[in-house]
Design an enzyme around this catalytic site. Sequence first.
Site, short mmCIF file in Angstrom:
data_model
loop_
_atom_site.label_atom_id
_atom_site.label_comp_id
_atom_site.label_asym_id
_atom_site.label_seq_id
_atom_site.Cartn_x
_atom_site.Cartn_y
_atom_site.Cartn_z
N GLY A 285 -59.05 -98.46 59.71
CA GLY A 285 -59.34 -98.82 58.32
C GLY A 285 -60.34 -97.87 57.69
N VAL B 210 -65.44 -100.46 54.01
CA VAL B 210 -66.22 -100.67 55.23
C VAL B 210 -65.95 -99.55 56.24
CG1 VAL B 210 -66.59 -102.19 57.22
CG2 VAL B 210 -66.36 -103.16 54.92
N SER C 182 -65.52 -112.24 58.03
CA SER C 182 -65.93 -112.31 56.63
C SER C 182 -66.72 -113.59 56.42
CB SER C 182 -64.67 -112.34 55.77
OG SER C 182 -64.96 -112.90 54.51
N SER C 183 -67.58 -113.61 55.42
CA SER C 183 -68.35 -114.83 55.17
C SER C 183 -67.46 -115.97 54.69
CB SER C 183 -69.46 -114.55 54.15
OG SER C 183 -68.90 -114.09 52.95
N CYS C 184 -66.24 -115.65 54.21
CA CYS C 184 -65.39 -116.73 53.70
C CYS C 184 -64.70 -117.52 54.81
CB CYS C 184 -64.40 -116.21 52.68
SG CYS C 184 -63.14 -115.20 53.40
N TYR D 24 -56.87 -115.61 53.69
CA TYR D 24 -57.67 -114.55 54.31
C TYR D 24 -58.57 -115.14 55.41
CZ TYR D 24 -60.95 -110.61 54.41
OH TYR D 24 -61.74 -109.54 54.78
N LYS E 260 -58.81 -114.27 59.42
CA LYS E 260 -60.05 -113.73 60.01
C LYS E 260 -60.57 -114.63 61.14
CE LYS E 260 -60.78 -109.86 57.95
NZ LYS E 260 -60.85 -108.62 58.76
N THR F 247 -71.50 -110.51 54.73
CA THR F 247 -71.52 -111.25 53.48
C THR F 247 -70.78 -110.43 52.42
OG1 THR F 247 -73.02 -112.41 52.01
CG2 THR F 247 -73.70 -110.21 52.69
N LEU G 177 -69.81 -107.67 50.06
CA LEU G 177 -70.22 -106.27 50.16
C LEU G 177 -70.01 -105.54 48.84
CD1 LEU G 177 -68.42 -105.55 53.52
CD2 LEU G 177 -70.88 -105.86 53.19
N HIS H 57 -63.56 -107.48 43.60
CA HIS H 57 -64.62 -108.47 43.68
C HIS H 57 -65.51 -108.37 42.44
CE1 HIS H 57 -63.57 -108.68 48.03
NE2 HIS H 57 -63.76 -109.95 47.77
N ARG I 104 -74.17 -115.97 45.09
CA ARG I 104 -73.59 -115.08 46.10
C ARG I 104 -74.68 -114.17 46.67
NH1 ARG I 104 -70.07 -118.08 45.32
NH2 ARG I 104 -67.85 -117.74 44.91
P1 GDP Z 1 -65.60 -114.69 46.10
O1 GDP Z 1 -67.01 -114.37 46.51
O2 GDP Z 1 -64.65 -114.79 47.23
O3 GDP Z 1 -65.55 -115.90 45.20
O4 GDP Z 1 -65.02 -113.44 45.26
P2 GDP Z 1 -65.33 -112.67 43.91
O5 GDP Z 1 -66.32 -111.57 44.18
O6 GDP Z 1 -64.02 -112.24 43.36
O7 GDP Z 1 -65.98 -113.70 42.90
C1 GDP Z 1 -67.29 -114.16 43.00
C2 GDP Z 1 -67.68 -114.95 41.75
O8 GDP Z 1 -67.81 -114.06 40.65
C3 GDP Z 1 -66.66 -116.01 41.33
O9 GDP Z 1 -67.38 -117.14 40.85
C4 GDP Z 1 -65.96 -115.32 40.16
O10 GDP Z 1 -65.37 -116.23 39.23
C5 GDP Z 1 -67.13 -114.58 39.52
N1 GDP Z 1 -66.76 -113.50 38.62
C6 GDP Z 1 -67.29 -113.31 37.37
N2 GDP Z 1 -66.70 -112.28 36.75
C7 GDP Z 1 -65.81 -111.76 37.63
C8 GDP Z 1 -64.90 -110.67 37.56
O11 GDP Z 1 -64.79 -109.96 36.55
N3 GDP Z 1 -64.14 -110.43 38.67
C9 GDP Z 1 -64.24 -111.20 39.81
N4 GDP Z 1 -63.48 -110.90 40.87
N5 GDP Z 1 -65.07 -112.26 39.87
C10 GDP Z 1 -65.84 -112.53 38.80
#
Ligand code: GDP
Length: 315
Positions: free
Chosen positions: A14, A19, A110-112, A139, A143, A167, A169, A182, A212
């Site tokens: 990968g 990562v 992954s943290s999820c 996912y 994992k 957590t 990244l 993300h 987060r």
């Molecule tokens: P998660 O940590 O698995 O939930 O993944 P994400 O990084 O995609 O989202 C984290 C949080 O950020 C969630 O509450 C999303 O709704 C919020 N968020 C706010 N704006 C955005 C955006 O533009 N893109 C994404 N992916 N998440 C967003």
Amino acid sequence: MSYALHGKRVWVAGHRGMVGGAVVRRLAREPCEIIVADRGVVDLVDQRAVRDWMAQTRPDAVVLAAARVGGIAANNQYPVDFLYDNLMIEANVIRSAHANGVEKLLFLGSSCIYPKFAEQPILEDALLSGPLEPTNEWYAVAKIAGIKLCQAYRRQYGADFISAQPTNLYGPGDNYDLETSHVLPALLRKFHEAKLAGETSVTVWGSGTPLREFLHVDDLADALVFLLKHYSDSLPLNVGSGVEVSIRELAETIGRVVGHDAELIFDATKPDGTPRKLMDSSRLHQIGWNNARDLAEGIAHTYADWLDSGRRGAA
Ligand code: GDP
């Protein structure tokens, strides 16, 4: 209990990902040989291809950073890719590693993987103690299976296969596609584009209240090399920064880094996902790694790297 990397042939599976790329950069400072292979050389979803390539290449150690990854929307939209591809990649690589005498394997969880309502900060013991967050369970299930497979090889064959779960990244090499990325790269891009266009608002998904934790990928890579050398146990270790912010605070920090003071518009039609996801990384700290950088500094580094690499506006 340490594993010396001196003279070892280490396969980073990968290496094109965020990562894997960071692990390659970090391993370049170790006295080992780094092995990488593009998808055209070995498709990790293909069992026979992995078996043959591994038998031919015979690495001493493996960092399994290859995975189908994505943000909250991508997980919902591509459940088959997230479940099947990840199951196949980890099953193929872990099994072939054992069959070919790999001495040390580090699998990336992954943290999820943790239950949606796990007690916070989340300790490693919370694994499989409750239902998962539905937006990323495809996912997460894959994992968890990878972690269990490493534990099974350790139990049945005494293999030195370990796992670590990072957590959330961010950093160089991230995905900036607004549909599948993300939150951190998405907001960096949105603020950057709003600044260029002179727009006075930026749309943030959800309510802005979810919390987060964020870790710079170069800090993760440093922790992973530390674990490769110094950790040998079935317990999958958390790798976090302890730096927790709300999505609103993250957006404000990104606005300051980009230098654009936009109004935040919260889009309630988009999901919040899990309300809080802070890992307890005290076990990792106890064994001697603690090196996470400040979030604003890490975001500034990431923004500069993104601009330098000419990926402005690129998907
Ligand atoms: P998660 O940590 O698995 O939930 O993944 P994400 O990084 O995609 O989202 C984290 C949080 O950020 C969630 O509450 C999303 O709704 C919020 N968020 C706010 N704006 C955005 C955006 O533009 N893109 C994404 N992916 N998440 C967003």
